[in-house]
Scaffold this active site. Structure first.
Site, PDB file in Angstrom:
ATOM      1  N   CYS A 117       0.833  -1.212   0.000  1.00  0.00           N
ATOM      2  CA  CYS A 117       0.000   0.000   0.000  1.00  0.00           C
ATOM      3  C   CYS A 117       0.861   1.252   0.000  1.00  0.00           C
ATOM      4  O   CYS A 117       1.730   1.420   0.870  1.00  0.00           O
ATOM      5  CB  CYS A 117      -0.918   0.007   1.212  1.00  0.00           C
ATOM      6  SG  CYS A 117      -1.930   1.497   1.345  1.00  0.00           S
TER       7      CYS A 117
ATOM      8  N   CYS B  24      -8.283   2.208  -1.072  1.00  0.00           N
ATOM      9  CA  CYS B  24      -7.902   1.381   0.081  1.00  0.00           C
ATOM     10  C   CYS B  24      -7.774  -0.057  -0.391  1.00  0.00           C
ATOM     11  O   CYS B  24      -8.743  -0.662  -0.858  1.00  0.00           O
ATOM     12  CB  CYS B  24      -8.954   1.488   1.183  1.00  0.00           C
ATOM     13  SG  CYS B  24      -8.619   0.404   2.598  1.00  0.00           S
TER      14      CYS B  24
ATOM     15  N   GLN C 288     -20.344  -8.774  10.870  1.00  0.00           N
ATOM     16  CA  GLN C 288     -18.929  -9.056  10.667  1.00  0.00           C
ATOM     17  C   GLN C 288     -18.424  -8.420   9.369  1.00  0.00           C
ATOM     18  O   GLN C 288     -19.098  -8.470   8.344  1.00  0.00           O
ATOM     19  CB  GLN C 288     -18.696 -10.561  10.630  1.00  0.00           C
ATOM     20  CG  GLN C 288     -18.873 -11.240  11.969  1.00  0.00           C
ATOM     21  CD  GLN C 288     -17.764 -10.924  12.952  1.00  0.00           C
ATOM     22  OE1 GLN C 288     -16.663 -10.498  12.563  1.00  0.00           O
ATOM     23  NE2 GLN C 288     -18.022 -11.128  14.235  1.00  0.00           N
TER      24      GLN C 288
ATOM     25  N   TYR D  92     -25.476 -10.859  23.688  1.00  0.00           N
ATOM     26  CA  TYR D  92     -24.929  -9.825  22.800  1.00  0.00           C
ATOM     27  C   TYR D  92     -25.251 -10.259  21.353  1.00  0.00           C
ATOM     28  O   TYR D  92     -24.369 -10.300  20.496  1.00  0.00           O
ATOM     29  CB  TYR D  92     -23.424  -9.644  22.993  1.00  0.00           C
ATOM     30  CG  TYR D  92     -22.976  -9.633  24.441  1.00  0.00           C
ATOM     31  CD1 TYR D  92     -22.964  -8.452  25.175  1.00  0.00           C
ATOM     32  CD2 TYR D  92     -22.579 -10.807  25.073  1.00  0.00           C
ATOM     33  CE1 TYR D  92     -22.555  -8.437  26.507  1.00  0.00           C
ATOM     34  CE2 TYR D  92     -22.168 -10.807  26.399  1.00  0.00           C
ATOM     35  CZ  TYR D  92     -22.151  -9.625  27.117  1.00  0.00           C
ATOM     36  OH  TYR D  92     -21.757  -9.616  28.428  1.00  0.00           O
TER      37      TYR D  92
ATOM     38  N   CYS E 169     -13.200 -10.790  19.784  1.00  0.00           N
ATOM     39  CA  CYS E 169     -12.331 -10.059  18.862  1.00  0.00           C
ATOM     40  C   CYS E 169     -11.114  -9.478  19.567  1.00  0.00           C
ATOM     41  O   CYS E 169     -10.255  -8.882  18.916  1.00  0.00           O
ATOM     42  CB  CYS E 169     -13.119  -8.940  18.164  1.00  0.00           C
ATOM     43  SG  CYS E 169     -13.808  -7.707  19.294  1.00  0.00           S
TER      44      CYS E 169
END
Length: 454
Positions: A93, A189, A283, A312, A407
């Site tokens: 990048c 991106c 996700q 959750y 996560c």
């Protein structure tokens, strides 16, 4: 007798008198990777440096970006590589590197090396916070790439289906620099999914906007942008390269409101379509939902007639998977704090008579249900984890198996320690690289009672 100075005033004075080390450079040997996308080094005086853009074993010149004399640690960037690691590559990048875009952490590392580094972080957090070795956690140390993400060095998988672009004062879209509000304008991106890139967000001006979030649904052609105007600004006319629905963040209430098009996108996972409204959680990797559902169901092995909790629960991803498998004689209770997510979950799971979704915080709602026994539990808490009180309650419900989706390996490890105190052990742990080029991972831990109950 002279009164001691107010502690907070003394601390403020000490901070104001501290000598900033920002801009100072140190030649250092780089040590192990640490949680957060950096490696650990030490100055010749012994002060700890958290260094980005480097790899373990390298010798680099590190330039301080945050910190002062006497601080517990300093943050720094590797601005010159004196002795490179064999795992180093030229960052694909053009916007990556010291002082540039902060969206990726490991553009300069080979894909396999990235996964090894993430595995080392997970192992270190398990040992330090839960006292568990990989073997004790039922984990072979592997960090698995998602389907299609195993690419050669120098290539970047385009996986991010949701990208929040920051907008600078000139109306140019970009991404924020690391630990900064400053915007790095970009023209593309590399980790953005094709459905995001094809909108052409970076190719037009966004006057008066603070941010533009782009969403490209998985399993449908739904595309959505969410605009956050600066105070007092008017919305621009949105003309992009593909049809999109447009939402805006309200200046007064912070809510997400429809401008035109559908107020939701349709996502697909586990053979079912899910409505996700108002930029709600789903996700980000296109393979993540199916990957995690498979891991959770393989670990839990639901049976017909089971009573299950999905905590959750978001828009009902795991609740739907459980409902399919426990059948008409089983039951699923989902708990979610977000009002719009609860509305979506109830819509998504309306076909199941034995599924109930309650709104509120898990720690408040679960005790009020009166449930004192369940067969299975799934919890997918936010990054901060579930916490001691919630884990204690869950440990008292006698579940045959518990699936913990996380996560953040630090929060997971801490909560696994609490589960151990509650009589549960980790049966298996699986770790997935669902965030390539970044320092993040997704973990699925399957827990069971440490001793069989009579």
């Amino acid at each position: 007798m002279q009164a001691e100075p107010n502690k907070s005033q003394a601390e403020k004075r000490a901070v104001s008198e501290a000598v900033s080390l920002v801009g100072e450079e140190y030649e250092v040997e780089v040590g192990p990777v640490a949680h957060g996308g950096h490696c650990i080094a030490r100055t010749s005086e012994g002060q700890v440096l958290f260094v980005r853009h480097t790899l373990p074993g390298e010798r680099v010149v590190a330039r301080v970006t945050e910190g002062e004399e006497g601080a517990r640690f300093l943050r720094a960037d590797a601005v010159e590589i004196l002795d490179p690691s064999k795992d180093r590559i030229e960052a694909p990048c053009p916007f990556s590197g010291p002082g540039r875009c902060g969206g990726c952490d490991w553009q300069h590392a080979k894909p396999g090396a990235q996964r090894r580094l993430k595995g080392e972080v997970v192992a270190e957090q398990l040992q330090r916070l839960a006292g568990l070795t990989p073997e004790e956690a039922g984990w072979d140390g592997t960090v698995m790439p998602a389907e299609g993400d195993k690419v050669p060095a120098g290539q970047v998988p385009s996986w991010r289906t949701r990208v929040q672009y920051a907008v600078d004062a000139d109306g140019r879209a970009g991404l924020r620099k690391h630990r900064s509000h400053e915007v790095e304008p970009i023209d593309h991106c590399m980790i953005a999914a094709e459905g995001v890139s094809e909108l052409g967000i970076e190719g037009r001006d966004w006057p008066g906007m603070a941010s533009v979030e782009a969403i490209a649904a998985t399993g449908s052609q739904d595309r959505q942008v969410i605009l956050t105007p600066r105070p007092g600004a008017r919305l621009p006319l949105v003309e992009l390269d593909r049809p999109v629905s447009v939402m805006r963040v309200g200046e007064k209430d912070g809510g997400v409101h429809r401008v035109h098009g559908r107020p939701f996108v349709r996502e697909r996972a586990d053979g079912r379509t899910y409505r996700v409204g108002s930029g709600g959680f789903w996700q980000v990797h296109p393979k993540a939902a199916d990957t995690l559902v498979t891991a959770v169901m393989q670990g839990l092995l639901p049976r017909k007639g089971d009573m299950a909790l999905d905590l959750y629960c978001g828009v009902g991803l795991f609740a739907g998977a459980l409902a399919d498998r426990v059948g008409d004689q089983g039951a699923v209770l989902g708990i979610e704090s977000g009002k719009r997510a609860v509305e979506d979950a109830r819509h998504n799971l309306a076909a199941f008579d034995r599924v109930r979704i309650e709104q509120g915080k898990v720690e408040s709602v679960l005790p009020r249900t009166g449930i004192d026994e369940v067969d299975l539990i799934v919890l997918d808490p936010p990054r901060a984890g579930a916490g001691r009180k919630t884990v204690q309650h869950l440990s008292s419900l006698g579940a045959r198996r518990i699936a913990y989706v996380a996560c953040d390996p630090a929060a997971l490890a801490r909560d696994l320690g609490y589960f151990r105190d509650g009589g549960y052990r980790v049966r298996t742990l699986r770790v997935f690289d669902l965030f390539p080029m970044t320092s993040h991972v997704e973990c699925v831990a399957i827990l069971e009672p440490a001793a069989k109950r009579l």
